[in-house]
Write a protein that holds these residues in place. Sequence first.
Motif, mmCIF file in Angstrom:
data_model
loop_
_atom_site.group_PDB
_atom_site.id
_atom_site.type_symbol
_atom_site.label_atom_id
_atom_site.label_comp_id
_atom_site.label_asym_id
_atom_site.label_seq_id
_atom_site.Cartn_x
_atom_site.Cartn_y
_atom_site.Cartn_z
ATOM 1 N N GLU A 31 -3.067 -6.981 4.037
ATOM 2 C CA GLU A 31 -3.114 -6.239 2.535
ATOM 3 C C GLU A 31 -4.438 -5.465 2.564
ATOM 4 O O GLU A 31 -4.517 -4.770 1.643
ATOM 5 C CB GLU A 31 -3.187 -7.548 1.737
ATOM 6 N N THR A 54 -3.374 1.333 2.358
ATOM 7 C CA THR A 54 -2.980 -0.176 2.031
ATOM 8 C C THR A 54 -4.273 -0.867 1.876
ATOM 9 O O THR A 54 -5.072 -0.854 2.906
ATOM 10 C CB THR A 54 -2.184 -0.681 3.076
ATOM 11 N N ASN A 71 -1.094 0.946 -1.921
ATOM 12 C CA ASN A 71 -0.113 -0.223 -1.488
ATOM 13 C C ASN A 71 1.278 0.245 -1.997
ATOM 14 O O ASN A 71 1.890 -0.718 -2.460
ATOM 15 C CB ASN A 71 -0.744 -1.431 -2.460
#
Length: 125
Positions: A31, A54, A71
């Motif tokens: 993440e 990201t 993202n």
Amino acid sequence: SNYDYDTAGVKIFNPLVKAWFGNAIIDGNTEEELMFDAEQGPQFEYRFENSLLTTEKSISDPVHFESCLQNLDPKFVDIQKWDFHIDTLSPAIDKGKDLGIPFDLDGKTRINPPDLGAYEFIPRR
């Protein structure tokens, strides 16, 4: 980072004078794909423009981030086969800015506005 270590393990400060990333795709399997490690004092200057990132970091800081997407799945053709061309539904299509780089890594002409990443999306006919 803005530092390193010498062979004896002593920290050496190296100012990061300018790190610029444009029309980039920085993606991976975590993440958080942006890692910054800076010491107070030495210069630490970086900027991302027209990039797909990201990251869990805030990209609302206009000094460091401009026109970035956050993202989103870049929709690479096949990462298992290391094929990082973008597919027809990629959010990276036409999101770049003209950097004066006329060709992608395949030698295909960049169309204005260019796509993000190393490869220009060319629709099949």
